[in-house]
Design a protein around this motif. Structure first.
Motif, PDB file in Angstrom:
ATOM      1  N   ARG A  42       0.832  -1.202   0.000  1.00 26.19           N
ATOM      2  CA  ARG A  42       0.000   0.000   0.000  1.00 26.19           C
ATOM      3  C   ARG A  42       0.869   1.256   0.000  1.00 26.19           C
ATOM      4  O   ARG A  42       0.595   2.228  -0.709  1.00 26.19           O
ATOM      5  CB  ARG A  42      -0.925   0.011   1.212  1.00 26.19           C
ATOM      6  CG  ARG A  42      -2.061  -0.997   1.137  1.00 26.19           C
ATOM      7  CD  ARG A  42      -2.995  -0.848   2.311  1.00 26.19           C
ATOM      8  NE  ARG A  42      -3.634   0.457   2.305  1.00 26.19           N
ATOM      9  CZ  ARG A  42      -4.289   0.981   3.341  1.00 26.19           C
ATOM     10  NH1 ARG A  42      -4.381   0.309   4.462  1.00 26.19           N
ATOM     11  NH2 ARG A  42      -4.858   2.165   3.241  1.00 26.19           N
ATOM     12  N   ALA A  46       0.995   4.048  -2.930  1.00 26.57           N
ATOM     13  CA  ALA A  46       0.710   5.464  -2.704  1.00 26.57           C
ATOM     14  C   ALA A  46       1.816   6.347  -3.278  1.00 26.57           C
ATOM     15  O   ALA A  46       1.565   7.409  -3.840  1.00 26.57           O
ATOM     16  CB  ALA A  46       0.545   5.730  -1.216  1.00 26.57           C
ATOM     17  N   LYS A 120     -15.160  10.899   2.067  1.00 28.87           N
ATOM     18  CA  LYS A 120     -14.002  10.999   1.178  1.00 28.87           C
ATOM     19  C   LYS A 120     -14.475  11.367  -0.216  1.00 28.87           C
ATOM     20  O   LYS A 120     -15.542  10.923  -0.647  1.00 28.87           O
ATOM     21  CB  LYS A 120     -13.243   9.668   1.117  1.00 28.87           C
ATOM     22  CG  LYS A 120     -12.567   9.274   2.410  1.00 28.87           C
ATOM     23  CD  LYS A 120     -11.798   7.977   2.235  1.00 28.87           C
ATOM     24  CE  LYS A 120     -11.094   7.578   3.536  1.00 28.87           C
ATOM     25  NZ  LYS A 120     -10.364   6.300   3.391  1.00 28.87           N
ATOM     26  N   GLU A 124     -10.338  10.783  -4.021  1.00 31.74           N
ATOM     27  CA  GLU A 124      -9.566  10.114  -2.975  1.00 31.74           C
ATOM     28  C   GLU A 124      -9.806   8.613  -2.981  1.00 31.74           C
ATOM     29  O   GLU A 124      -8.866   7.827  -2.795  1.00 31.74           O
ATOM     30  CB  GLU A 124      -9.925  10.697  -1.604  1.00 31.74           C
ATOM     31  CG  GLU A 124      -9.387  12.108  -1.387  1.00 31.74           C
ATOM     32  CD  GLU A 124      -9.941  12.774  -0.139  1.00 31.74           C
ATOM     33  OE1 GLU A 124      -9.303  13.717   0.347  1.00 31.74           O
ATOM     34  OE2 GLU A 124     -11.030  12.355   0.338  1.00 31.74           O
ATOM     35  N   ARG A 125     -11.033   8.208  -3.225  1.00 28.77           N
ATOM     36  CA  ARG A 125     -11.333   6.770  -3.327  1.00 28.77           C
ATOM     37  C   ARG A 125     -10.583   6.133  -4.497  1.00 28.77           C
ATOM     38  O   ARG A 125     -10.054   5.023  -4.386  1.00 28.77           O
ATOM     39  CB  ARG A 125     -12.845   6.554  -3.491  1.00 28.77           C
ATOM     40  CG  ARG A 125     -13.696   6.909  -2.287  1.00 28.77           C
ATOM     41  CD  ARG A 125     -13.601   5.856  -1.193  1.00 28.77           C
ATOM     42  NE  ARG A 125     -14.033   4.549  -1.641  1.00 28.77           N
ATOM     43  CZ  ARG A 125     -15.299   4.099  -1.596  1.00 28.77           C
ATOM     44  NH1 ARG A 125     -16.256   4.892  -1.131  1.00 28.77           N
ATOM     45  NH2 ARG A 125     -15.594   2.881  -2.004  1.00 28.77           N
ATOM     46  N   ASP A 127      -7.752   7.245  -5.821  1.00 24.38           N
ATOM     47  CA  ASP A 127      -6.319   7.225  -5.496  1.00 24.38           C
ATOM     48  C   ASP A 127      -5.981   6.101  -4.521  1.00 24.38           C
ATOM     49  O   ASP A 127      -4.924   5.458  -4.642  1.00 24.38           O
ATOM     50  CB  ASP A 127      -5.890   8.574  -4.896  1.00 24.38           C
ATOM     51  CG  ASP A 127      -5.799   9.673  -5.944  1.00 24.38           C
ATOM     52  OD1 ASP A 127      -5.794   9.339  -7.149  1.00 24.38           O
ATOM     53  OD2 ASP A 127      -5.742  10.852  -5.557  1.00 24.38           O
ATOM     54  N   GLU A 128      -6.855   5.841  -3.562  1.00 19.71           N
ATOM     55  CA  GLU A 128      -6.623   4.751  -2.610  1.00 19.71           C
ATOM     56  C   GLU A 128      -6.600   3.402  -3.326  1.00 19.71           C
ATOM     57  O   GLU A 128      -5.751   2.551  -3.043  1.00 19.71           O
ATOM     58  CB  GLU A 128      -7.714   4.744  -1.541  1.00 19.71           C
ATOM     59  CG  GLU A 128      -7.588   5.854  -0.519  1.00 19.71           C
ATOM     60  CD  GLU A 128      -8.715   5.819   0.503  1.00 19.71           C
ATOM     61  OE1 GLU A 128      -9.651   5.010   0.325  1.00 19.71           O
ATOM     62  OE2 GLU A 128      -8.663   6.599   1.471  1.00 19.71           O
ATOM     63  N   THR A 129      -7.537   3.221  -4.245  1.00 16.52           N
ATOM     64  CA  THR A 129      -7.595   1.959  -4.993  1.00 16.52           C
ATOM     65  C   THR A 129      -6.411   1.849  -5.935  1.00 16.52           C
ATOM     66  O   THR A 129      -5.822   0.765  -6.106  1.00 16.52           O
ATOM     67  CB  THR A 129      -8.913   1.860  -5.770  1.00 16.52           C
ATOM     68  OG1 THR A 129      -9.997   2.107  -4.879  1.00 16.52           O
ATOM     69  CG2 THR A 129      -9.082   0.475  -6.385  1.00 16.52           C
ATOM     70  N   ALA A 131      -3.479   3.085  -5.396  1.00 16.36           N
ATOM     71  CA  ALA A 131      -2.333   2.734  -4.559  1.00 16.36           C
ATOM     72  C   ALA A 131      -2.367   1.266  -4.150  1.00 16.36           C
ATOM     73  O   ALA A 131      -1.342   0.577  -4.161  1.00 16.36           O
ATOM     74  CB  ALA A 131      -2.306   3.620  -3.318  1.00 16.36           C
ATOM     75  N   ALA A 132      -3.537   0.777  -3.787  1.00 19.54           N
ATOM     76  CA  ALA A 132      -3.659  -0.602  -3.305  1.00 19.54           C
ATOM     77  C   ALA A 132      -3.440  -1.622  -4.408  1.00 19.54           C
ATOM     78  O   ALA A 132      -2.820  -2.666  -4.199  1.00 19.54           O
ATOM     79  CB  ALA A 132      -5.029  -0.810  -2.677  1.00 19.54           C
TER      80      ALA A 132
END
Length: 277
Positions: A42, A46, A120, A124-125, A127-129, A131-132
């Motif tokens: 993660r 990111a 959020k 942002e959602r 970007d989180e996905t 990154a993951a």
């Protein structure tokens, strides 16, 4: 560094959708601890988000959300590989976003990205996905139809992958059977416009000029050219406008005739195929 088995690497890849080498390195650095390896992936994801901006996201899925029979949203969510398209986290993100679209009715993609889901922003959602999962994840487009009677159809071009083609069809009144037939026809035949009078004038002019040039190059008599050009333009309408297309289940009828015989009017449609304009 701890030695890790290929079975462990494969398991971590299935859990995270990260690359094989990234999974191997994370497990080695984490001493075989899966939770720690996931956190390392993660963090790496990111850091790499910005590097993915120029990469092409040409895979993905089409998702749909209905609110009764008179409101529906269609979404194309893209990723880079079909491996991520099959990932549950990616598919769950698509479900959340298309539900949000139907509930909030954003005007366009930038507005959607700045709107919030559970505190959020949609950006942002994403970007989180991103990154993951280690890939560029982006919203390519969405459509929201409201009013009349709306049906949808999703089609898998590969049974192992999520739907790659999605259609919305809007009628002026309920008729589930005809709406379904027209939606499935639209998925198969890929019309670009609803009817000849909805084709942009510049598109018609471009086609007309092309047919005029072709007809002259064929040596046709000058006096016959206008009629030949109109005939070819009408044939183009039959290929690319929904209402003039021959119905796939009965090519003796056009979609216009199918709708008229059922006593309904086709108000609009949307067809998405992953990666296509």
């Amino acid at each position: 560094m701890a030695s890790v088995s290929m079975a462990d690497v494969k398991r971590l890849r299935e859990l995270t959708a990260a690359g094989m080498m990234d999974c191997k390195k994370a497990l080695e650095e984490a001493g075989g601890d899966f939770d720690k390896a996931i956190e390392l992936l993660r963090l790496k994801g990111a850091k790499d988000v910005g590097k993915r901006e120029a990469r092409t996201a040409s895979n993905g899925l089409i998702a749909v959300e209905h609110v009764g029979d008179s409101l529906a949203a269609l979404l194309e969510l893209n990723c880079e590989t079909d491996f991520v398209a099959k990932n549950e986290r990616f598919q769950a993100l698509a479900r959340d976003i298309v539900k949000h679209i139907a509930a909030t009715k954003p005007a366009d993609v930038p507005t959607l990205l700045e709107s919030q889901i559970d505190g959020k922003t949609v950006k942002e959602r994403l970007d989180e996905t991103n990154a993951a999962l280690g890939e560029k994840i982006e919203i390519r487009r969405f459509t929201l139809l409201e009013g009349g009677y709306i049906t949808s159809y999703l089609h898998k071009t590969d049974p192992q992958l999520p739907p790659a083609i999605g259609v919305l069809v809007q009628l002026d009144k309920p008729n589930a059977e005809v709406a379904k037939d027209i939606a499935q026809h639209t998925a198969a035949m890929a019309p670009k416009y609803l009817s000849p009078d909805t084709v942009p004038a510049e598109v018609v002019q471009k086609e007309r000029e092309l047919y005029e040039r072709m007809t002259r190059e064929e040596g046709k008599p000058e006096a016959a050219i206008p009629k030949i050009v109109e005939g070819r333009l009408n044939a183009w309408y039959k290929d690319f406008t929904l209402l003039e297309q021959a119905f796939v289940k009965d090519n003796k009828k056009t979609i216009r005739q199918v709708a008229e015989e059922a006593g309904v009017k086709v108000l609009s449609f949307t067809r998405y195929k992953v990666g296509q304009a």
